[in-house]
Scaffold this motif. Structure first.
Motif, PDB file in Angstrom:
ATOM      1  N   THR A 133       0.841  -1.191   0.000  1.00 20.96           N
ATOM      2  CA  THR A 133       0.000   0.000   0.000  1.00 20.96           C
ATOM      3  C   THR A 133       0.878   1.243   0.000  1.00 20.96           C
ATOM      4  OG1 THR A 133      -0.102   0.170   2.410  1.00 20.96           O
ATOM      5  CG2 THR A 133      -1.739  -1.240   1.338  1.00 20.96           C
ATOM      6  N   LYS A 134       0.268   2.389  -0.284  1.00 19.85           N
ATOM      7  CA  LYS A 134       1.005   3.657  -0.292  1.00 19.85           C
ATOM      8  C   LYS A 134       0.852   4.418   1.020  1.00 19.85           C
ATOM      9  CE  LYS A 134       0.595   4.208  -5.303  1.00 19.85           C
ATOM     10  NZ  LYS A 134       0.134   5.085  -6.411  1.00 19.85           N
ATOM     11  N   LYS A 135       0.047   3.879   1.933  1.00 20.04           N
ATOM     12  CA  LYS A 135      -0.201   4.587   3.192  1.00 20.04           C
ATOM     13  C   LYS A 135       1.009   4.464   4.125  1.00 20.04           C
ATOM     14  CE  LYS A 135      -5.200   3.797   3.076  1.00 20.04           C
ATOM     15  NZ  LYS A 135      -6.352   3.202   3.779  1.00 20.04           N
TER      16      LYS A 135
END
Length: 620
Positions: A133-135
């Motif tokens: 994920t990019k979080k």
């Protein structure tokens, strides 16, 4: 317009598995099975493509579901990869995108496992994650093929580098060290037992290891393993061996799934009058699949000219235009490359580059495409339909009464007269008949005397036939000019078998493929055949196979005489590098399975040397 190799015909016909399997490679890769309508039935991966695909065509012992699958197969396409790990990742990509009916019940849809280094400024954690994920920022390592190997390797990394693996909330609320500190797997940064500077140094080393830049820990484990073996502590040595194997799996960097990028990777291979162009489609850094084309061409065209014509038709031909990626990777400079790139950029409304001199991930994609082009061409040449069409053309060219059912070709190979070997290869109506190939060690002739070597091999081969111990050919080719052909005719006359047609295959003045001269031993006529003739393509195939087999036999005999092992015969691999390779991989079989990139992680092995080792171990 280039013609794609049709994955299936509308007609109901039985798949010619025998011809397909003859030339199938033993390297790792992915196979795709298609039905008569060209729809994909099944996607699978294999450590050894030939062994795995062959298992589907056993006469007995197949499960009912597998039998149903095989009954619908009309064609099979393969994509070769650098390692079994890369094959696994590409297989999962294709299953997710194509969703073949025979895969859906057999494969889950989980995301790949990753190792995640959190974004904490002073004390980041190192944890297992499934899916990226990019979080939260942080650094991702992977994807990896096996969650078990990743988890086990994380345990080892925690033992070596002692980096925390707890969640952020757990870390913030600790007032005393946890069990991980007590068992020496964490330095307890939560309570300040380690300074940020010291902790960051451990993080830096762990990061270098995960990026494959620092294999020192593996060498430490190898030393420990050897020490334990010397002390007869074999259980401890086995434990070290398992740790090394897990760490090597973690180090693998996958060329089929990278950080990003869109590209079409174009490769070209040509042989026996046929050109094969393979397009590997990469989107978002992932290899989505391959497409094969067999365009017509003229022998006067260079590879750069062929690729220029192909790219123009591939992207602009037909009613619908294909997606134009940012990068088009090619193995040679394309004719009119700047003009073509400008036209593609205008059509895509953004810059599109045609590139050949690439490094890193893109270089691996290009090498993968070249390997697939060569394998696809071999499979095409060995197909039953191709061989039959060429046989008919050969019958008409030589004005034979019947289509030849058995053809033999002879060639001589040596190094400055050393260890001379003669080859005899056999083709029938199905193409190469490798079970009847023979190698002859030439003895008692003057070094470098190819005429005497040819006389000896022909006498030995056909004396047995006259005595009733060998099969009779319908047509014999000699790789050479009038000198070798005259020797062959004398042997045939002496043995009383002058009724067998005898043809010499000599290189033309320019020594280019397509310019060969054929010599009829019966009449002495010398003639050329048009370069696009299927008959000439068959003759070239037989001649090239004879040449390849002779060289392979000569090298094997030379190495055996010099008492060299598999690794000892490779230039640049001395005792120290052999020892490092064996220590790192554990044995020659594991070295064979390794990709070029994995070999470069061994101390003292450069990229160029790794490529030489890989080629030598795979008989390229």
């Amino acid at each position: 317009m280039p013609t794609k190799s049709d994955p299936g015909s509308e007609e109901s016909r039985e798949f010619d598995s025998k011809s397909f399997l003859k030339q199938l490679t033993e390297r790792p890769g992915v196979y795709r099975m298609y039905d008569a309508a060209g729809e994909v039935l099944y996607v699978g991966k294999a450590r050894n493509l030939k062994n795995r695909v062959s298992s589907y065509f056993r006469k007995s012992g197949l499960a009912p579901k597998t039998e149903a699958l095989v009954s619908r197969i009309q064609s099979i396409e393969v994509t070769i990869t650098g390692s079994e790990t890369e094959a696994l990742l590409l297989e999962q990509n294709l299953i997710k995108s194509l969703r073949p009916p025979y895969n859906i019940l057999l494969r889950d849809d989980k995301s790949y496992p990753y190792i995640y280094l959190s974004s904490h400024s002073d004390y980041p954690s190192l944890t297992f994650r499934r899916g990226r994920t990019k979080k939260g920022g942080g650094t991702w390592f992977g994807p990896f093929p096996s969650s078990g190997a990743v988890k086990e390797s994380l345990n080892i990394l925690q033992k070596v580098f002692r980096i925390r693996s707890c969640s952020e909330s757990y870390f913030r609320n600790r007032t005393r060290p946890c069990l991980q500190y007590q068992i020496n797997r964490c330095t307890a940064p939560c309570v300040g037992y380690v300074t940020p500077e010291e902790y960051q140094e451990d993080v830096r080393r762990a990061t270098m290891f995960l990026e494959g830049k620092n294999p020192a820990i593996i060498h430490d484990l190898m030393n420990a393993m050897e020490s334990a073996s010397a002390k007869l502590e074999f259980e401890k040595a086995a434990a070290y061996r398992d740790q090394i194997n897990h760490l090597r799996h973690v180090q693998e960097q996958q060329s089929v799934d990278s950080a990003g990028g869109d590209a079409d990777v174009i490769a070209i291979a040509q042989d026996a009058g046929v050109v094969c162009i393979v397009v590997i489609i990469v989107r978002g850094g992932r290899v989505l699949g391959t497409k094969d084309y067999f365009p017509r061409y003229s022998i006067e065209q260079t590879e750069g000219e062929l690729l220029s014509a192909f790219l123009g038709q591939y992207y602009f031909g037909g009613n619908t235009r294909r997606e134009i990626p940012r990068d088009i990777l090619v193995p040679v400079e394309v004719e009119g490359q700047a003009l073509l790139a400008s036209a593609l950029s205008e059509a895509a409304n953004r810059e599109t580059r045609i590139r050949g001199n690439v490094r890193g991930e893109r270089r691996r994609w290009l090498e993968l495409a070249m390997t697939n082009a060569q394998q696809t061409l071999l499979t095409h040449l060995a197909s039953k339909e191709t061989v039959y069409r060429r046989l008919l053309a050969l019958r008409d060219l030589l004005e034979l009464a019947e289509t030849p059912a058995r053809m033999e070709c002879f060639d001589i190979s040596h190094s400055h007269g050393e260890n001379t070997v003669a080859s005899c290869v056999v083709f029938d109506e199905n193409g190469p008949l490798k079970s009847d190939y023979r190698l002859y060690n030439i003895e008692g002739v003057k070094a470098g005397d190819d005429y005497a070597a040819m006389q000896q091999v022909l006498t030995r081969r056909y004396r047995r036939m006259v005595a009733g111990e060998g099969k009779r050919p319908d047509l014999v080719f000699i790789d050479g000019g009038k000198g070798q052909l005259n020797i062959a005719r004398e042997v045939f006359d002496e043995l009383g078998i002058s009724d067998i047609p005898l043809i010499g295959v000599a290189k033309g003045v320019t020594r280019r493929a397509g310019m060969e001269q054929l010599i009829d031993a019966m009449t002495g006529d010398v003639f050329r055949v048009p370069a696009d003739s299927p008959a000439l393509h068959l003759i070239q195939h037989i001649r090239d196979e004879s040449h390849r087999f002779a060289i392979t036999g000569h090298r094997a005999r030379r190495d055996k005489k010099r008492r060299q092992s598999t690794l000892e015969g490779i230039e640049g691999v001395g005792p120290k590098r052999r020892r490092e390779l064996i220590r790192y991989f554990g044995g020659i079989q594991e070295i064979r399975k390794a990709s070029v990139d994995e070999m470069t992680k061994v101390q003292g092995i450069s990229k160029a040397l790794a490529e030489s080792i890989y080629a030598a171990l795979h008989d390229q």
